[in-house]
Design a protein around this motif. Structure first.
Motif, PDB file in Angstrom:
ATOM      1  N   ASP A 263      18.389 -22.386  86.701  1.00 55.92           N
ATOM      2  CA  ASP A 263      17.142 -22.200  87.443  1.00 55.92           C
ATOM      3  C   ASP A 263      16.475 -20.931  86.943  1.00 55.92           C
ATOM      4  O   ASP A 263      17.104 -19.872  86.846  1.00 55.92           O
ATOM      5  CB  ASP A 263      17.436 -22.099  88.941  1.00 55.92           C
ATOM      6  CG  ASP A 263      16.164 -22.131  89.777  1.00 55.92           C
ATOM      7  OD1 ASP A 263      15.318 -21.238  89.599  1.00 55.92           O
ATOM      8  OD2 ASP A 263      16.029 -23.033  90.609  1.00 55.92           O
ATOM      9  N   ASP A 265      14.228 -19.057  88.314  1.00 56.12           N
ATOM     10  CA  ASP A 265      13.931 -18.043  89.331  1.00 56.12           C
ATOM     11  C   ASP A 265      15.167 -17.557  90.087  1.00 56.12           C
ATOM     12  O   ASP A 265      15.133 -16.491  90.699  1.00 56.12           O
ATOM     13  CB  ASP A 265      12.914 -18.586  90.345  1.00 56.12           C
ATOM     14  CG  ASP A 265      11.545 -18.815  89.716  1.00 56.12           C
ATOM     15  OD1 ASP A 265      11.200 -18.039  88.799  1.00 56.12           O
ATOM     16  OD2 ASP A 265      10.839 -19.753  90.127  1.00 56.12           O
ATOM     17  N   GLU A 266      16.244 -18.341  90.069  1.00 51.98           N
ATOM     18  CA  GLU A 266      17.449 -17.981  90.824  1.00 51.98           C
ATOM     19  C   GLU A 266      18.637 -17.862  89.875  1.00 51.98           C
ATOM     20  O   GLU A 266      19.285 -18.873  89.564  1.00 51.98           O
ATOM     21  CB  GLU A 266      17.728 -19.018  91.904  1.00 51.98           C
ATOM     22  CG  GLU A 266      16.648 -19.114  92.974  1.00 51.98           C
ATOM     23  CD  GLU A 266      17.017 -20.101  94.075  1.00 51.98           C
ATOM     24  OE1 GLU A 266      18.216 -20.460  94.155  1.00 51.98           O
ATOM     25  OE2 GLU A 266      16.129 -20.507  94.834  1.00 51.98           O
ATOM     26  N   ILE A 332      12.063 -25.009  86.234  1.00 55.74           N
ATOM     27  CA  ILE A 332      11.019 -24.209  86.868  1.00 55.74           C
ATOM     28  C   ILE A 332      11.040 -24.395  88.369  1.00 55.74           C
ATOM     29  O   ILE A 332      10.969 -23.457  89.147  1.00 55.74           O
ATOM     30  CB  ILE A 332       9.636 -24.598  86.317  1.00 55.74           C
ATOM     31  CG1 ILE A 332       9.546 -24.303  84.834  1.00 55.74           C
ATOM     32  CG2 ILE A 332       8.528 -23.867  87.049  1.00 55.74           C
ATOM     33  CD1 ILE A 332       8.233 -24.717  84.225  1.00 55.74           C
ATOM     34  N   THR A 333      11.127 -25.644  88.783  1.00 59.10           N
ATOM     35  CA  THR A 333      11.157 -25.961  90.202  1.00 59.10           C
ATOM     36  C   THR A 333      11.842 -27.305  90.371  1.00 59.10           C
ATOM     37  O   THR A 333      11.840 -28.130  89.454  1.00 59.10           O
ATOM     38  CB  THR A 333       9.728 -25.997  90.787  1.00 59.10           C
ATOM     39  OG1 THR A 333       9.790 -26.270  92.184  1.00 59.10           O
ATOM     40  CG2 THR A 333       8.869 -27.047  90.114  1.00 59.10           C
ATOM     41  N   GLY A 350       6.162 -21.790  91.211  1.00 62.12           N
ATOM     42  CA  GLY A 350       7.311 -20.979  90.832  1.00 62.12           C
ATOM     43  C   GLY A 350       6.952 -19.514  90.920  1.00 62.12           C
ATOM     44  O   GLY A 350       5.930 -19.131  91.500  1.00 62.12           O
ATOM     45  N   ASN A 351       7.773 -18.696  90.307  1.00 62.94           N
ATOM     46  CA  ASN A 351       7.535 -17.256  90.345  1.00 62.94           C
ATOM     47  C   ASN A 351       6.575 -16.868  89.223  1.00 62.94           C
ATOM     48  O   ASN A 351       6.916 -16.149  88.291  1.00 62.94           O
ATOM     49  CB  ASN A 351       8.876 -16.514  90.206  1.00 62.94           C
ATOM     50  CG  ASN A 351       8.725 -15.033  90.484  1.00 62.94           C
ATOM     51  OD1 ASN A 351       7.779 -14.604  91.146  1.00 62.94           O
ATOM     52  ND2 ASN A 351       9.658 -14.251  89.968  1.00 62.94           N
TER      53      ASN A 351
END
Length: 554
Positions: A263, A265-266, A332-333, A350-351
């Motif tokens: 992921d 973002d995480e 991304i998501t 997303g971020n």
């Protein structure tokens, strides 16, 4: 008699005026460039601001605003030499072929039994059937999927070769298809890189193929090679995959025909996805930066009819299941499908920052690179070095210009002054034409202009020397001038046509700096002939009509 009609005079002076008007913006280069950038930004929908409005108003809109683009060696910029990993495409071709192979063999289930794909090296497809006695029929059926190779060297051959060993079919691309695929991959890579560079508004980039699998990229005015790499070095391969599960262990075995991606973002979160995507970025028709319902930057996208249909069918059959959006092997998501998405459009959240969402939209709009690129050489040329080159070029032009002006005045007196005025107009016309066609000026281009300055007076020398010869035969001034122009015309055309042919050959056969030299040389020949035959003549005619001298000295 020495005469020129009113229409001829109007056409000549109008041509000179238009050429000099086109060249005028180059004398206010920075100011006009800021004006052009501001106008382009406003047309793209960038919110107006006092600074933007001031730049847009910095140059009158009724005047020409086209500039001579400065090349990498004059403006500074980034230079990259990239190698395209064309073999990456072979694996994608086999993945795309697998559904067709599976379907054609399943239709003959009574003969070949069950069908299962096996692990195989990249660029190869292996399929096991449960009834080996039906292998001959399986090979025949798969061969019906072959298509002719679309290339001159591959005429008469097909794109795949099929072989069998025991209960396993092996399918791979033929050598002829690999060559054709390599060529298509390079052409596609060139086009996509050009689109990405053009999207951000850079001026006159050099993007050309070198050898079998290398691409040279030179972009003037960009900050650094790293900035250029971030724009074109990203594959920007967008795919949409069904989610199998989520894990925190990157070493988890995803299982057959599955893949695992992190992921974005995480950190520490990994998604196990089905390897075959439902839809890909190749089926996108548009992507734009936007804001989601929370006011955060996002990217909206729209599929073509085929992609919209597949996207709609899958989301209708899998309501409540997660669905991963993957960009360059990073998730991304992974939203949950709440309802069928039948409109063919969606939004990626997303971020993101405003800059990153804009860049992603550019990459998606331009299309995904078909294969990874390895950068073999990267170089940043600073604006200071470019300014040094401009200063050196200006000094060379000024010295050559001054030397020619002094020589012509000392050699031919008043007629030399006429030739000098025509020479100044000649240089202005060169820059006017360069601005009109949007040409790029490089150091070799400046060399072409310097050479033109030296050559431009050749035609005037021929004419003036011919006038001298005619004066020695006791002809009157008017008749001597008229015969001087008439009898020198053939020599002028012969000399300039042969040089122009050389410039054309250099342009066709050369690349990069050689082309820059040929463009300025060719345009310089055209303007030199025009100013020598028409501009100096009209000045001499106007002077003669005013003074009516009984004798002249050349």
């Amino acid at each position: 008699m020495l005469q020129m009609s009113f229409v001829q005079r109007v056409v000549i002076w109008l041509t000179v005026a238009v050429g000099l008007a086109l060249a005028l913006p180059n004398t206010f280069y920075t100011r006009v460039e800021q004006h052009n950038d501001a106008v382009a930004a406003l047309e793209m929908g960038v919110p107006n601001s006092p600074e933007l409005a001031a730049d847009a108003a910095g140059w009158p809109s009724f005047l020409p605003s086209a500039l001579v683009n400065l090349g990498l060696d004059l403006r500074g910029g980034a230079h990259l030499l990239a190698e395209v990993e064309v073999e990456d495409v072979y694996g994608g071709r086999m993945d795309a072929l697998w559904p067709s192979v599976r379907d054609v063999l399943r239709d003959a289930r009574d003969t070949v039994g069950t069908v299962r794909r096996q692990n195989a090296p990249d660029g190869m497809l292996r399929v096991r059937i449960s009834q080996p006695e039906g292998m001959a029929e399986a090979v025949r059926l798969v061969r019906t999927l072959a298509t002719p190779v679309v290339s001159l060297t591959g005429a008469g051959t097909t794109d795949i070769e099929v072989s069998s060993t025991g209960d396993t079919l092996t399918i791979q691309l033929t050598d002829a298809e690999k060559l054709a695929t390599n060529d298509r991959t390079m052409q596609q890579s060139l086009e996509i890189i050009r689109r990405r560079v053009d999207e951000v508004g850079t001026r006159e980039p050099t993007i050309q193929r070198q050898g079998e699998r290398r691409i040279l990229i030179q972009v003037p005015g960009i900050g650094s090679a790293e900035e250029l790499k971030s724009l074109i070095g990203t594959t920007a391969k967008l795919t949409f995959h069904p989610v199998v599960s989520v894990t925190g262990d990157p070493d988890t075995r995803p299982g057959p025909r599955n893949i695992i991606h992190p992921d974005i973002d995480e950190p520490g979160t990994f998604y196990i996805l089905e390897q075959t995507p439902v839809v890909t970025g190749e089926e996108l028709t548009d992507a734009q930066p936007a804001f989601d319902q929370n006011g955060q930057p996002s990217v909206t996208f729209r599929f073509n009819p085929a992609g919209a249909r597949k996207f709609g069918l899958y989301t209708a059959d899998n309501v409540g299941s997660p669905f991963a959006v993957v960009l360059d092997e990073q998730v991304i998501t992974a939203p949950r499908i709440n309802e069928a998405i039948t409109g063919g459009s969606g939004q990626i959240t997303g971020n993101f920052t405003v800059e990153s969402s804009t860049e992603l939209a550019v990459l998606l709009r331009a299309g995904a690179l078909p294969a990874e690129m390895t950068f073999l050489e990267e170089r940043t040329i600073g604006p200071e070095l470019g300014q040094d080159s401009i200063d050196a070029g200006q000094i060379a032009c000024i010295v050559a210009f001054a030397a020619v002006l002094v020589f012509m005045f000392l050699s031919y007196g008043l007629f030399g002054i006429f030739a000098n005025i025509a020479l100044i107009i000649n240089v202005g016309l060169i820059f006017g034409l360069l601005s009109l066609i949007g040409a790029t000026l490089t150091l070799p281009g400046i060399a072409g202009i310097v050479l033109t300055i030296g050559m431009a007076v050749d035609a005037n020398v021929l004419i003036f020397e011919r006038i001298r010869e005619e004066l020695k035969t006791a002809k009157g001034p008017a008749r001597a001038i008229e015969l001087g122009y008439e009898k020198a015309l053939s020599a002028i055309l012969d000399a300039n046509i042969t040089t122009f042919i050389t410039a054309v050959i250099l342009f066709i056969m050369g690349s990069g700096p050689v082309r820059g030299f040929s463009i300025t040389l060719g345009l310089g020949i055209l303007t030199s002939v025009f100013t020598a035959i028409y501009v100096t003549r009209i000045m001499i005619v106007m002077w003669y009509e005013r003074k009516r001298p009984k004798t002249i000295e050349v």
